[in-house]
Enzyme design. Structure first.
Site, PDB file in Angstrom:
ATOM      1  N   CYS A 115     -51.702 115.992  15.719  1.00 42.01           N
ATOM      2  CA  CYS A 115     -50.625 116.345  16.641  1.00 42.01           C
ATOM      3  C   CYS A 115     -51.208 117.298  17.685  1.00 42.01           C
ATOM      4  CB  CYS A 115     -49.473 116.997  15.884  1.00 42.01           C
ATOM      5  SG  CYS A 115     -48.120 117.446  16.960  1.00 42.01           S
TER       6      CYS A 115
ATOM      7  N   CYS B 294     -47.096 115.150  24.913  1.00 40.41           N
ATOM      8  CA  CYS B 294     -47.683 114.522  23.722  1.00 40.41           C
ATOM      9  C   CYS B 294     -49.221 114.488  23.798  1.00 40.41           C
ATOM     10  CB  CYS B 294     -47.136 113.109  23.515  1.00 40.41           C
ATOM     11  SG  CYS B 294     -47.576 112.474  21.868  1.00 40.41           S
TER      12      CYS B 294
HETATM   13  O1  PYC Z   1     -48.516 116.229  20.767  1.00 41.45           O
HETATM   14  O2  PYC Z   1     -49.661 114.723  19.673  1.00 41.45           O
HETATM   15  C1  PYC Z   1     -48.617 115.295  19.943  1.00 41.45           C
HETATM   16  C2  PYC Z   1     -47.383 114.887  19.239  1.00 41.45           C
HETATM   17  C3  PYC Z   1     -47.250 113.872  18.347  1.00 41.45           C
HETATM   18  C4  PYC Z   1     -45.907 113.864  17.950  1.00 41.45           C
HETATM   19  C5  PYC Z   1     -45.260 114.885  18.604  1.00 41.45           C
HETATM   20  N1  PYC Z   1     -46.193 115.506  19.392  1.00 41.45           N
END
Ligand code: PYC
Length: 315
Positions: free
Chosen positions: A86, A241
């Site tokens: 994550c 993300c």
């Molecule tokens: O930032 O990789 C990320 C992530 C995955 C799911 C929520 N955030």
């Protein structure tokens, strides 16, 4: 009682578990992650879901790593189970470790279920994460949604599996949130129903859609996208993300659209931004993601006997 620190990374919450979680025994972080999933999924659910957390929250269980090359271990989990890696969570963990005085020379290596990642604290307070090797697995895969609409995208690994396409004309704005959720859920469902997977049959459990950065939002010539990411528990990532940005950069590099070292900007629906670059890996690329996390609160979670919601709201 479970001691925690809550942070958010560009808007997306991370609950770092400092102590009080049951012992997961010894072994690699990947093995201990399997034990967490087999034995403690209800506890994880109680930690991140309402009423103690909320559906978009990601938990980060801090552990000691047995790998001599790693300073710490960490297992990430969301409202439905563990995550391989994550990115936003790693940025939060690094900031929390820094506040605890557990980072030497502003650099740290972390063992995650998906592999080792390295991070450094930059002078301006941002955190740079050298993520696991990422790659574009399949380009231009077309999937037919329930209503007959056909969507074409790439399948890529960035520490989690992603299907990445454009938004099919749904503008990325708050008033379109429920349309974006419905659209990405329908892609996820169609992928499953058509048997389209990542390598070795792995479920593609993150769906990422893009639109171009509008003029004026970025410096001239800046490459990047605005994005919306649906996570495995059908919640959306408030941040850009980190693993999704890694997967995107892998696809851009694969197509020859982003050069080694060139900066990629990825922006979320609420406007948070990550910057990313890449260098060559063995099979794919090694991405570096840069973003910021902010401390929100610290405390202890209490799970009373008889509390009907000690494991979180039922799905
Ligand atoms: O930032 O990789 C990320 C992530 C995955 C799911 C929520 N955030």
């Amino acid at each position: 009682m479970i001691r925690y620190t809550d942070l958010h990374t560009e808007g997306e919450p991370t609950r770092v578990i400092i102590s009080g979680f049951p012992d997961l025994g010894s072994g690699s972080i990947r093995d201990r992650c399997q034990r967490l999933q087999d034995q403690y999924s209800q506890l994880c659910s109680g930690i991140v879901r309402e009423p103690r957390g909320h559906e978009a929250m990601v938990g980060a269980l801090l552990l000691e790593s047995e790998d001599p090359d790693c300073d710490h271990g960490v297992i990430f989990f969301n409202n439905v189970g563990p995550l391989g890696m994550c990115g936003h969570g790693t940025i939060g963990v690094v900031r929390a470790l820094h506040e605890m005085g557990r980072i030497k020379d502003e650099k740290v290596t972390l063992e995650t279920p998906a592999g080792m990642v390295e991070a450094s604290l930059d002078k301006d307070g941002s955190v740079s994460v050298i993520n696991v090797e990422s790659y574009c697995y399949r380009r231009d895969v077309t999937v037919e949604l329930a209503g007959g609409q056909r969507v074409t995208g790439d399948i890529a690994w960035g520490g989690n599996w992603f299907f990445i396409s454009d938004t099919c004309d749904i503008t990325l704005k708050n008033s379109n949130l429920s349309r974006l959720i419905d659209f990405t859920i329908s892609i996820r469902t169609a992928l499953e129903e058509s048997g389209i997977t990542g390598r070795d049959g792995e479920t593609i459990d993150h769906i990422e859609v893009h639109e171009s950065l509008s003029d004026g939002d970025s410096e001239e010539g800046q490459k990047g996208v605005r994005c919306f990411v649906l996570c495995p528990g059908m919640e959306w990532d408030r941040s850009p993300c980190g693993t999704g940005t890694s997967a995107t950069v892998a696809c851009q590099a694969d197509r020859g659209l982003l050069a080694e070292g060139e900066i990629w900007l990825q922006e979320s629906l609420p406007g948070g931004r990550f910057e990313a670059t890449w260098r060559p890996g063995i099979e794919g690329i090694v991405p570096t993601i840069r973003g910021r996390a902010w401390m929100c609160s610290q405390g202890e979670l209490i799970f009373e006997d008889g509390d009907p919601f000690r494991h979180g709201f039922p799905s």
